[in-house]
Design a protein around this motif. Structure first.
Motif, PDB file in Angstrom:
ATOM      1  N   ASN A  80       0.849  -1.180   0.000  1.00 18.57           N
ATOM      2  CA  ASN A  80       0.000   0.000   0.000  1.00 18.57           C
ATOM      3  C   ASN A  80       0.887   1.234   0.000  1.00 18.57           C
ATOM      4  OD1 ASN A  80      -2.246   1.637   0.127  1.00 18.57           O
ATOM      5  ND2 ASN A  80      -3.143   0.602   1.896  1.00 18.57           N
ATOM      6  N   PHE A  86       1.261   7.277  13.271  1.00 18.21           N
ATOM      7  CA  PHE A  86       0.706   6.289  12.349  1.00 18.21           C
ATOM      8  C   PHE A  86       1.516   4.992  12.380  1.00 18.21           C
ATOM      9  CE2 PHE A  86       0.916   4.136   8.283  1.00 18.21           C
ATOM     10  CZ  PHE A  86      -0.416   3.818   8.092  1.00 18.21           C
ATOM     11  N   LEU A 140       0.093   1.348  13.313  1.00 16.10           N
ATOM     12  CA  LEU A 140       0.181   0.218  12.394  1.00 16.10           C
ATOM     13  C   LEU A 140       0.712  -1.017  13.113  1.00 16.10           C
ATOM     14  CD1 LEU A 140      -0.003  -0.887   9.481  1.00 16.10           C
ATOM     15  CD2 LEU A 140       2.357  -0.082   9.134  1.00 16.10           C
ATOM     16  N   TRP A 167      -2.073  -2.396  15.212  1.00 16.00           N
ATOM     17  CA  TRP A 167      -3.112  -3.064  14.422  1.00 16.00           C
ATOM     18  C   TRP A 167      -2.668  -4.469  14.014  1.00 16.00           C
ATOM     19  CZ3 TRP A 167      -3.402   1.875  10.957  1.00 16.00           C
ATOM     20  CH2 TRP A 167      -4.093   2.875  11.664  1.00 16.00           C
ATOM     21  N   ILE A 218       3.600   0.933   2.719  1.00 17.40           N
ATOM     22  CA  ILE A 218       3.319  -0.053   3.764  1.00 17.40           C
ATOM     23  C   ILE A 218       3.332  -1.436   3.134  1.00 17.40           C
ATOM     24  CG2 ILE A 218       1.659  -0.807   5.497  1.00 17.40           C
ATOM     25  CD1 ILE A 218       0.459   2.066   5.253  1.00 17.40           C
ATOM     26  N   ASN A 266      -5.847  -2.534   6.136  1.00 18.69           N
ATOM     27  CA  ASN A 266      -5.952  -1.432   5.186  1.00 18.69           C
ATOM     28  C   ASN A 266      -7.180  -0.571   5.454  1.00 18.69           C
ATOM     29  OD1 ASN A 266      -3.593  -1.782   3.720  1.00 18.69           O
ATOM     30  ND2 ASN A 266      -4.522  -3.262   2.324  1.00 18.69           N
ATOM     31  N   LYS A 279      -8.330   0.088   8.377  1.00 18.92           N
ATOM     32  CA  LYS A 279      -7.920   0.951   9.487  1.00 18.92           C
ATOM     33  C   LYS A 279      -7.009   2.067   8.982  1.00 18.92           C
ATOM     34  CE  LYS A 279      -8.145  -2.868  12.835  1.00 18.92           C
ATOM     35  NZ  LYS A 279      -9.368  -2.384  13.519  1.00 18.92           N
ATOM     36  N   VAL A 280      -6.132   1.728   8.028  1.00 19.24           N
ATOM     37  CA  VAL A 280      -5.237   2.727   7.442  1.00 19.24           C
ATOM     38  C   VAL A 280      -6.060   3.825   6.765  1.00 19.24           C
ATOM     39  CG1 VAL A 280      -3.542   3.131   5.614  1.00 19.24           C
ATOM     40  CG2 VAL A 280      -3.283   1.172   7.152  1.00 19.24           C
ATOM     41  N   TYR A 281      -7.035   3.423   5.952  1.00 21.25           N
ATOM     42  CA  TYR A 281      -7.834   4.403   5.219  1.00 21.25           C
ATOM     43  C   TYR A 281      -8.669   5.267   6.154  1.00 21.25           C
ATOM     44  CZ  TYR A 281      -6.581   1.505   1.197  1.00 21.25           C
ATOM     45  OH  TYR A 281      -5.894   0.803   0.242  1.00 21.25           O
ATOM     46  N   TYR A 315      -7.869   6.057   9.190  1.00 18.77           N
ATOM     47  CA  TYR A 315      -6.935   6.978   9.836  1.00 18.77           C
ATOM     48  C   TYR A 315      -6.670   8.169   8.922  1.00 18.77           C
ATOM     49  CZ  TYR A 315      -2.752   8.660  12.249  1.00 18.77           C
ATOM     50  OH  TYR A 315      -1.851   9.440  12.918  1.00 18.77           O
TER      51      TYR A 315
END
Length: 506
Positions: free
Chosen positions: A355, A367, A371, A374, A410, A437, A439-441, A443
């Motif tokens: 990603n 972040f 990560l 998570w 990532i 991913n 959770k990444v988006y 954030y």
């Protein structure tokens, strides 16, 4: 094919060729021509057309439109979001034969190139002219100029050069109706109507096929300097960045990678870590680090006293942690190998979900910590459900990036390829990656940034694009697509979730 093979063959008036599966002794070779590095799905194309000219591309597109034949436009196929993976019954249009550097415009300091020119070849020509090509990619040996433009590729030197779109002063494009647009400038300033040229940059082949480009060059460094520093934690990378910036050093590159990424490269290439402690006759012991930064600058732009002050401050801030300044071009290449071999080392050794994002600089340390949390939570969750089937204790995350411009890559690592994971483990890893991913988006949505800094949307991120873009923006994007590709034949399923594209996907 919705049109006959001979009809497409008749389009190839300038030396192009049409290939079908029967033309290959190894079917894997044919399938590879309809895939990319993401491996998100299996390709389902019927044929590959290697076009040799803009006129051939135009003829192919017109015939495809008449017969409702979907086309998949292929450059170097180095993408990571599935944009070049051909769906069921599609025809791949490859630009590999259009690989000529056509000339140099001294007035605009620009190279004129066909879209199939390998990026490294453009870089070589720029150096011969005493200049530098404006992008620098790890995949420069296989990526193509047209693909770079279509995906608006970034790379290692955005911090110094800025974005690629600022250097493009001309494009030749075949639209989805087969019309040829010559969007070329002879002067830098031209304020006459809509800048259509810019619309095709980053459009991922959904509006037209880029066949030629004119790209301005940049001055090359006169005294390139490269240094690698080991740091005890990711936050320290920003401290180093601020030291360089506060000293007024114009950075050519500022690359970040974590300890896991470095270990993967060393293992894959069978090389030593960048810093090794020698303790008498004892065996070499690698110096542990939480992160690394690779920094480049032009020594001709900076006074030696400035750099000495920066180095002294780094040493005072991080006592005991090593740094290394390249002595020559070979040493410089050795340092860059730790950074540029990361993607290959991951892809060859692990099932991986990659990603790329961009977020505000001050949010990056938080972040990265999130990560890690998570990933740990997913591992713990799968242990409590069924450790044997899901096998997620081998889930790991590694982060690399062009730190000075806020770009992070990532890499979620699953089972090792050599373990030959069964379908259950593969599915479990994909589910875990999807959960992380999301959770990444979320954030990014809360804190600002972009779900795609460099790789584009492709088919991988189209649902996320719809989720995080407002409806009005998506409506206008679809309207633009309709104008340039009314039949929806160019790269169907890229950017937009289309039912017909999903039905064609094998």
């Amino acid at each position: 094919m919705n049109a006959g093979r001979q009809e497409f063959q008749d389009c190839l008036i300038d030396g192009g060729r049409l290939l079908i599966a029967a033309d290959f002794d190894q079917q894997d070779e044919f399938l590879e021509l309809g895939s990319d590095r993401s491996r998100l799905r299996s390709p389902g194309h019927q044929a590959v057309i290697e076009a040799a000219s803009t006129n051939e591309v135009a003829a192919i597109v017109r015939l495809a439109l008449q017969n409702n034949q979907p086309l998949r436009i292929a450059g170097g196929r180095t993408g990571l979001v599935g944009g070049a993976i051909a769906g069921q019954d599609e025809i791949v249009v490859s630009l590999k034969r259009m690989d000529h550097i056509l000339g140099y415009d001294s007035n605009l300091n620009a190279l004129e190139l066909e879209a199939g020119v390998i990026t490294a070849h453009a870089e070589t020509r720029a150096r011969e002219l005493g200049m530098r090509f404006p992008i620098d990619l790890a995949a420069s040996g296989s990526s193509q100029v047209g693909g770079n433009i279509a995906t608006h590729a970034g790379g290692n030197r955005v911090v110094y050069n800025g974005l690629l779109r600022h250097y493009i002063v001309g494009l030749t494009v075949v639209t989805g109706t087969g019309e040829i647009l010559e969007l070329n400038e002879t002067v830098l300033k031209n304020n006459t109507g809509y800048p259509l040229l810019q619309l095709f940059i980053g459009s991922e082949g959904t509006l037209g096929v880029i066949t030629k480009a004119r790209i301005r060059l940049t001055p090359g460094p006169r005294d390139l300097k490269t240094a690698l520093f080991a740091l005890n934690h990711p936050q320290a990378a920003f401290d180093v960045l601020h030291l360089f910036e506060n000293a007024g050093v114009p950075l050519q590159a500022f690359e970040f990678f974590d300890e896991l990424a470095c270990q993967l490269v060393c293992s894959h290439l069978s090389i030593k870590p960048p810093f090794v402690l020698h303790q008498g006759a004892a065996a070499d012991q690698s110096q542990p680090a939480g992160a690394y930064v690779l920094v480049e600058w032009d020594g001709a732009e900076v006074h030696s006293d400035q750099m000495m002050s920066v180095f002294e401050q780094i040493e005072a801030s991080f006592p005991g942690l090593p740094g290394r300044l390249a002595d020559n071009s070979r040493d410089r290449a050795d340092l860059w190998r730790y950074r540029e071999s990361i993607s290959e080392s991951i892809s060859m050794e692990f099932l991986a979900a990659k990603n790329d994002i961009s977020i505000p600089l001050d949010m990056i340390p938080e972040f990265i910590a999130n990560l890690g949390n998570w990933v740990a939570a997913i591992v713990q969750q799968t242990k409590s459900v069924d450790d044997t089937d899901l096998d997620m204790p081998d889930l790991q995350a590694t982060v690399i990036g062009h730190l000075a411009d806020g770009t992070l890559h990532i890499n979620l690592l699953g089972p090792a390829v050599r373990s030959q994971p069964d379908q259950n483990r593969i599915i479990a890893f994909q589910q875990a990656a999807k959960s992380i991913n999301e959770k990444v988006y979320n954030y990014i949505y809360r804190n600002g940034g972009s779900i795609s800094a460099e790789h584009g949307i492709g088919i991988l991120k189209r649902e996320a694009l719809m989720q995080f873009h407002d409806a009005a923006t998506m409506q206008y994007m679809r309207a633009i697509k309709q104008v340039f590709d009314p039949g929806g034949i160019l790269n169907p399923g890229v950017l937009f979730v289309e039912a017909s594209a999903d039905e064609r996907a094998p």
